[in-house]
Enzyme design. Structure first.
Site, PDB file in Angstrom:
ATOM      1  N   LYS A 198      20.480  20.898  37.637  1.00  0.00           N
ATOM      2  CA  LYS A 198      21.551  21.848  38.006  1.00  0.00           C
ATOM      3  C   LYS A 198      21.064  22.738  39.138  1.00  0.00           C
ATOM      4  O   LYS A 198      19.849  22.888  39.370  1.00  0.00           O
ATOM      5  CB  LYS A 198      21.977  22.713  36.817  1.00  0.00           C
ATOM      6  CG  LYS A 198      20.888  23.579  36.157  1.00  0.00           C
ATOM      7  CD  LYS A 198      20.645  24.921  36.795  1.00  0.00           C
ATOM      8  CE  LYS A 198      19.585  25.731  36.034  1.00  0.00           C
ATOM      9  NZ  LYS A 198      18.970  26.825  36.809  1.00  0.00           N
ATOM     10  N   SER A 219      15.662  21.687  30.209  1.00  0.00           N
ATOM     11  CA  SER A 219      16.856  21.990  29.403  1.00  0.00           C
ATOM     12  C   SER A 219      17.784  20.785  29.360  1.00  0.00           C
ATOM     13  O   SER A 219      18.375  20.470  28.327  1.00  0.00           O
ATOM     14  CB  SER A 219      17.625  23.174  30.006  1.00  0.00           C
ATOM     15  OG  SER A 219      16.791  24.298  30.090  1.00  0.00           O
ATOM     16  N   SER A 220      17.921  20.102  30.493  1.00  0.00           N
ATOM     17  CA  SER A 220      18.791  18.931  30.563  1.00  0.00           C
ATOM     18  C   SER A 220      18.221  17.798  29.695  1.00  0.00           C
ATOM     19  O   SER A 220      18.964  17.107  28.991  1.00  0.00           O
ATOM     20  CB  SER A 220      18.918  18.475  32.017  1.00  0.00           C
ATOM     21  OG  SER A 220      19.845  17.441  32.130  1.00  0.00           O
ATOM     22  N   ASP A 228      19.719  27.647  28.848  1.00  0.00           N
ATOM     23  CA  ASP A 228      20.455  26.739  29.735  1.00  0.00           C
ATOM     24  C   ASP A 228      20.891  25.441  29.042  1.00  0.00           C
ATOM     25  O   ASP A 228      21.646  24.661  29.624  1.00  0.00           O
ATOM     26  CB  ASP A 228      19.573  26.320  30.933  1.00  0.00           C
ATOM     27  CG  ASP A 228      19.476  27.419  31.982  1.00  0.00           C
ATOM     28  OD1 ASP A 228      20.232  28.401  31.881  1.00  0.00           O
ATOM     29  OD2 ASP A 228      18.642  27.264  32.890  1.00  0.00           O
TER      30      ASP A 228
END
Ligand code: C5P
Length: 283
Positions: free
Chosen positions: A9, A100-101, A133
């Site tokens: 992101k 986080s992804s 996140d």
């Protein structure tokens, strides 16, 4: 074996509104997924064990993929195991949300693989326990994030946008970036900026972005400590970016270009000195 991509992101905008009693900061952010992804695969195991094979040496207990799998088991009482392979393509400590992804991808993939039937809301609740996140990555591509970043409101942003991401050789730790904060943005100003930003993106009229002033409140502290990041921001503008900003807590900087050709050209020049990738926003 189910495999999945975990996208990075950027934060188009990150306003910090104040410090909270729990030690976190209240934020108002505009986030966007881009098509640079880590790759993960998930093989179910009958043994009650999580085996993580990664091409980067992160201690298992600190790895968000491993922690996501354990949390899912703990919260659901699931006795199955999994062999997870992780290939990192998103640079770490860059403000691009790679860890986080990966965690979000692990939660949603193992939910399927293990047949747990957790709802999207249930997955987001678990995600928020792993990192501020993480819930964003369980939702659409563009979103307004509030709270400590875990409250997500999906917002279609138009595009695709052509973006060049540039990262210096060093990374930045998120707690450190927050510790350098000297002042906050008021809620009214932050809301106004986010409105202007969303309109500019949807209409593809980037001229409105130049008049916004500071849109990442973590930038001044980090730029003071790491002047190379400021130089990258300036270089991106000089090479034709209509807007450039540090992403999240850094150290990566992104530039928004009118065409993929312009982004590629700037990338060819800057990649002589830095890690660079031309990406598109995920629509
Ligand atoms: O939520 P996450 O684990 O990613 O946060 C890492 C650190 O970043 C926190 O421990 C905190 O120091 C800082 N942080 C913050 N306010 C936020 C998000 C993160 O102060 N909204």
């Amino acid at each position: 074996m189910p495999s999945a991509g975990a996208p990075a992101k950027i934060n188009w905008l990150l306003h910090v509104l104040g410090k909270r009693d729990d030690g976190y900061h209240e934020v108002l952010s505009l986030m966007q997924k881009v098509d640079l992804s880590d790759k993960l695969s998930f093989e179910p195991l009958s043994a009650d064990d999580i085996i993580l094979e990664s091409d980067v040496p992160v201690p298992k207990n600190e790895n968000l993929v491993y922690r996501a799998a354990l949390l899912l088991k703990k919260e659901t009482g699931c006795k199955s195991g999994a062999r997870i392979k992780l290939q990192k393509l998103i640079p770490m400590a860059a403000g691009l949300g790679g860890g986080s992804s990966d965690a979000a991808c692990t939660l949603s993939s193992l939910n399927e693989v293990w047949g747990l039937k957790l709802t999207p809301a249930g997955l987001k609740e678990l995600g928020a326990k792993l990192g501020s996140d993480v819930p964003f990555f369980l939702d659409g591509s563009g979103a307004i994030a509030t709270g400590r970043g875990e409250i997500i409101e999906y917002a279609p942003l138009g595009g695709p946008f052509f973006i060049l991401i540039v990262k210096p050789s060093f990374g930045v730790s998120t707690p450190w970036a927050y510790s350098l904060l000297k002042d906050y943005t008021g809620l009214t100003k932050a809301r106004e900026n986010i409105k202007i930003f969303i309109r500019a993106l949807r209409e593809g009229d980037f001229s409105a972005l130049t008049g916004l002033g500071r849109v990442n409140d973590l930038e001044p502290g980090v730029l003071r400590a790491c002047p190379e990041i400021e130089r990258i921001k300036t270089a991106l503008r000089e090479k034709g970016a209509v807007f450039s900003s540090m992403s999240g807590s850094g150290s990566a900087v992104f530039g928004l270009f009118r065409t993929s050709g312009e982004a590629e050209k700037a990338g060819r020049e800057l990649c002589l000195s830095f890690w660079c990738r031309v990406v598109r926003s995920v629509v």
